[in-house]
Design a protein around this motif. Sequence first.
Motif, PDB file in Angstrom:
ATOM      1  N   HIS A   1      -3.500   5.460  -1.522  1.00 29.57           N
ATOM      2  CA  HIS A   1      -4.109   4.481  -2.420  1.00 29.57           C
ATOM      3  C   HIS A   1      -4.121   3.112  -1.730  1.00 29.57           C
ATOM      4  CE1 HIS A   1       0.186   3.973  -2.977  1.00 29.57           C
ATOM      5  NE2 HIS A   1      -0.054   2.789  -3.527  1.00 29.57           N
TER       6      HIS A   1
ATOM      7  N   SER B   1      -5.269   2.149  -7.954  1.00 25.86           N
ATOM      8  CA  SER B   1      -5.676   1.696  -6.629  1.00 25.86           C
ATOM      9  C   SER B   1      -6.686   0.566  -6.778  1.00 25.86           C
ATOM     10  CB  SER B   1      -6.294   2.860  -5.848  1.00 25.86           C
ATOM     11  OG  SER B   1      -6.744   2.442  -4.578  1.00 25.86           O
TER      12      SER B   1
ATOM     13  N   ASN C   1       0.814  -1.237   0.000  1.00 29.23           N
ATOM     14  CA  ASN C   1       0.000   0.000   0.000  1.00 29.23           C
ATOM     15  C   ASN C   1       0.836   1.271   0.000  1.00 29.23           C
ATOM     16  OD1 ASN C   1      -2.734  -1.037   0.084  1.00 29.23           O
ATOM     17  ND2 ASN C   1      -2.292  -1.673   2.173  1.00 29.23           N
TER      18      ASN C   1
END
Length: 196
Positions: free
Chosen positions: A109, A129, A82
């Motif tokens: 995201h 994302s 992430n």
Amino acid sequence: MFGLIAQRNSTGTIWTPANICCVQFSSLSSHLLAFGSADYKISCYDLRHTRIPWCTLTGHGKAVSYVKFLDSDTLISASIDNTLKLWDLKKTSLEGLSPNACSLTFCGHTNEKNFVGLSVLDGYIACGSETNEVYAYYRSLPMPITSHTFGSIDPISGYEVSDSKGQFVSSVCWRRKSNMVVAANSSGSIKILHLI
């Protein structure tokens, strides 16, 4: 150019024990190469001396899915942890790992299992994302400067609806010398966006 493909032997070989997820030449140097791997590391090589990496960057918590040179001294990486990370290549060590070369971590995201794309241009960074959005960051700011949500196309009406049903933005690309980015998602929708 096609003669290179037909060569019987390569001009050089770099061996690493980890699975390679991405590889990138520097557009600013004819001899720099970086790759990200499933062992959470980024390896940078000088093609004139391929026996050992000139630096190994550590700091991601999962596989490194993309690496891009932002400029001659800066590398951006994406991971399924992430995060995006900005690496100052002037702070690398020729011996061992270079965890202190990470100068900024970008968050906002979602990226935990899919490769969601990464593109850079003039200090701007775009990535996809798993929330079916495309995000834009600037090199000195850890949070996104903007984002755009993809809708999904209703198969009956043909109109965009907000329910994305597990879709994700899978690819992004900045257009050179402009503020335009093209982004595509996992359902086949492609959008051209302007950063204003």
